[in-house]
Design a protein around this motif. Sequence first.
Motif, PDB file in Angstrom:
ATOM      1  N   ILE A  44       0.854  -1.196   0.000  1.00 29.82           N
ATOM      2  CA  ILE A  44       0.000   0.000   0.000  1.00 29.82           C
ATOM      3  C   ILE A  44       0.887   1.242   0.000  1.00 29.82           C
ATOM      4  O   ILE A  44       1.803   1.359   0.805  1.00 29.82           O
ATOM      5  CB  ILE A  44      -0.917   0.016   1.247  1.00 29.82           C
ATOM      6  CG1 ILE A  44      -1.860  -1.185   1.219  1.00 29.82           C
ATOM      7  CG2 ILE A  44      -1.711   1.313   1.314  1.00 29.82           C
ATOM      8  CD1 ILE A  44      -2.577  -1.398   2.523  1.00 29.82           C
TER       9      ILE A  44
ATOM     10  N   GLY B 198       0.499   5.445   0.109  1.00 26.51           N
ATOM     11  CA  GLY B 198      -0.430   6.541   0.329  1.00 26.51           C
ATOM     12  C   GLY B 198      -0.040   7.760  -0.496  1.00 26.51           C
ATOM     13  O   GLY B 198       1.120   7.946  -0.862  1.00 26.51           O
TER      14      GLY B 198
ATOM     15  N   LEU C 236      -5.353   7.819   6.666  1.00 26.15           N
ATOM     16  CA  LEU C 236      -4.356   7.088   5.874  1.00 26.15           C
ATOM     17  C   LEU C 236      -3.708   5.980   6.710  1.00 26.15           C
ATOM     18  O   LEU C 236      -3.554   4.844   6.247  1.00 26.15           O
ATOM     19  CB  LEU C 236      -3.284   8.054   5.352  1.00 26.15           C
ATOM     20  CG  LEU C 236      -3.702   8.969   4.190  1.00 26.15           C
ATOM     21  CD1 LEU C 236      -2.693  10.100   4.012  1.00 26.15           C
ATOM     22  CD2 LEU C 236      -3.852   8.179   2.894  1.00 26.15           C
TER      23      LEU C 236
ATOM     24  N   VAL D 137      -1.519   2.747   5.544  1.00 25.35           N
ATOM     25  CA  VAL D 137      -0.448   3.480   4.850  1.00 25.35           C
ATOM     26  C   VAL D 137       0.726   3.702   5.800  1.00 25.35           C
ATOM     27  O   VAL D 137       0.574   4.290   6.872  1.00 25.35           O
ATOM     28  CB  VAL D 137      -0.965   4.836   4.320  1.00 25.35           C
ATOM     29  CG1 VAL D 137       0.195   5.686   3.808  1.00 25.35           C
ATOM     30  CG2 VAL D 137      -1.999   4.611   3.225  1.00 25.35           C
TER      31      VAL D 137
ATOM     32  N   LEU E 248       4.261   7.066   2.425  1.00 23.96           N
ATOM     33  CA  LEU E 248       3.369   8.144   1.985  1.00 23.96           C
ATOM     34  C   LEU E 248       4.071   9.083   1.013  1.00 23.96           C
ATOM     35  O   LEU E 248       5.146   9.599   1.301  1.00 23.96           O
ATOM     36  CB  LEU E 248       2.891   8.944   3.199  1.00 23.96           C
ATOM     37  CG  LEU E 248       1.965  10.134   2.901  1.00 23.96           C
ATOM     38  CD1 LEU E 248       0.615   9.650   2.372  1.00 23.96           C
ATOM     39  CD2 LEU E 248       1.770  11.001   4.148  1.00 23.96           C
TER      40      LEU E 248
END
Lengths: 430, 325
Positions: free
Chosen positions: A59, A61, A130, A135, A138
């Motif tokens: 993942i 962000g 987030l 996340v 980022l």
Amino acid sequence: MWRRRQDPDRAAPEAALGAILAAVLAILALIGPAPAWAAETAAAKEPAGAAPAEPMHVIVGYLGQEEVPRQPLSFLEPELQDEGVQGARLGIADTNTTGRFLNQRFDLVEAVIPRNTDPAVAIAAQMQALADKGVRLLVADLPAERLVQALDQPAAGGMLVLNARAPDDNLRNEACRPNLLHTIPSRRMLADALAQYLVWKRWTRWMLVAGRYPEDLAYAEALRRAARKFGAKIVEQKSWTFEEGNRRADSGHTTVQSLVPTMTQGADHDVLVVADERDIFGEYLPFRTAEPRLVAGTQGLVPTNWSRVHEQWGATQLHSRFEKLAGRWMTPRDHAAWVAVRAVGEAATRTRSADPEQLSRFITGPDFTLAAFKGQALSFRPWDGQLRQPVLLAGPRMLVSVSPQDGFLHRVTTLDTLGDDQSDSRCTRQ
Amino acid sequence: MGRMRAGLAVALGVLTILPGGGAAAYSVYVSNERSNTVAVVDPETLTVSKTIPVGRRPRGITFSHDYKHLYVCVGDDDRVDVIDTASGTVVDSLPSGPDPELFVLHPQKPVLYIANEDDNMVTVVDTQTRRVLGEIQVGVEPEGMGISPDGTVLVNTSETTNMAHFIDTTSLQITDNVLVDSRPRVAQFTPDGRHVWVSSEIGGTVSVIDMQTRQVVHKIGFEVRGVPKEAIQAVGIELTADGSTAFVALGPSNRVAEVDQKTYAVRRYHLVGQRVWNLALSPDGKRLYTTNGVSNDVSVIDVAAGKVIKSLPVGDSPWGVAVKP
């Protein structure tokens, strides 16, 4: 430190660039050694016939902010509402193509700070949201002030943040952070890249025209510093203090035609350097100066990490993919966001891991390099987290050059002649 | 390449003029990416004997099995041009898929495998029926193409995905993906078909992949005194047919590395023109021709003496090079 002269004996097998960032390790509370990269590479084989396992899920962000679209002074440039995020989206798409072969899946979790709300409240909410969505890596597409606010959130403590927008030098120095990297070049890198070219051309006497905003003053300061560093001289400084107008006005050119020659009179100079990050007046200067002089800086000949005029080293393919996705040209902000996502993707490919802590450690570690259509491998400076990269010198229609220029030498990598070298850095993140 | 051929004796830069009007025993073909031409170099005089206009942005070039045709990837025209080598003119063109950059000919069949750089795809084309036989989805920016001596396995490299994709030429399916260093450019099989060598431009290395295990068994690094590490970028690879020697073009370092094909030890570096891209050996293996994209010339290396005997201008941005015996 860079050296100006050619030295035939410059043997510089690159020394180890520094240890993994201890502070990041502490913050991310890492346990156990990372698998050796070479061993991972050797084992990098994917039996395609094997039963499809659940893909490894990474993942990434993205945090941007809603803002009034910047209106470029030139009618040739569009107003953009989706700058930055489109670069991050392409980075995810490119990384997923690789991930397909490695059974890795990459998702972008997008968040935007809305306009017309209290930014402090909105940032806190978005950062927490987030973090709640998992996340830990980022991409920040924020101006410096908002970026600092985001980093101050408790939720940021467990994140590695890649700054893809703010060029501010203090973020790389006094305000640096162990968990903050920068894929967008600093103002000093841009100014140094321009200065090297102008000095190489022997255009060493500069007239400086700066706007009134803090970012203009910061850009002007970077130009002054670059002039000192590379042996150029700012012979006169001017401030653009005229009232700003709408770019659309009937017979607007008449006023400008009389204004600019008057305000660019002064000491004899080779080139006029301009600091106008908001694009309010810089485009007025070429062809209108008191003396027939070239314009460089935020307009004219522009030092930048990315431009549509750049087509070397496979850049055409990146332009082509981006234009298919976004229906417009890729901007420097888009490229910096693409690089940030690709950095995460590269780490996942090389480590075969989706663990954010392991990915962070690899990105900030000594083995990390990234190809980004700049003709050589890019990596992060351990002392301030800045991505070292060649800087393009873009004319309005064609690429003019790429810095570092020939003859500006460095004992480790010539890329470190641009921006803060280790000895200049005031960052204490290590 | 590297096949022994009697009658041509070139040593230490002294040219032996052959009887019979000095007709060259072989010819060197060079694609000029910016000039949109293919130059033919006469190895006797080391001058350009003919310049053939082709489509836009010619890069990869390769011969038909009988050497009667030279195929030229003309990327900006989305096709492959076919040069008749007897007349030295373009006589035909083949479909290629978008933006063809490099390709490889099946060692037995009249089939081209073409990397479509802009479309994450490999296109398979029958050069006789001019039909597209298939398309294979690969990684981002496919580039290098190699094929095993028995024609069963195709290897494609993708520059942004950083992989060598192993493709079964019967099923046209990817069977293995091997991760290599950044921006893989060229894939070459060893003459015995046991290994495939993959160069990485940004990584500056050559990965040697074992065909049995599909694993990287060795990674060759390069270091040139006085040259920044970033300038050492591995691109073209030429392997001698006797299995003894390999040559690796090192891009903006302006060097060609000479490597022991068995031990992987770098024996020496040859200084050539600027931004050396691709390489081809003469049929007797005594000369190496290099295309130098920035200095717009071809360097001719006397392999035994280990020195450049001539640099000759051939056109703008020379890219591919192939030798016709």
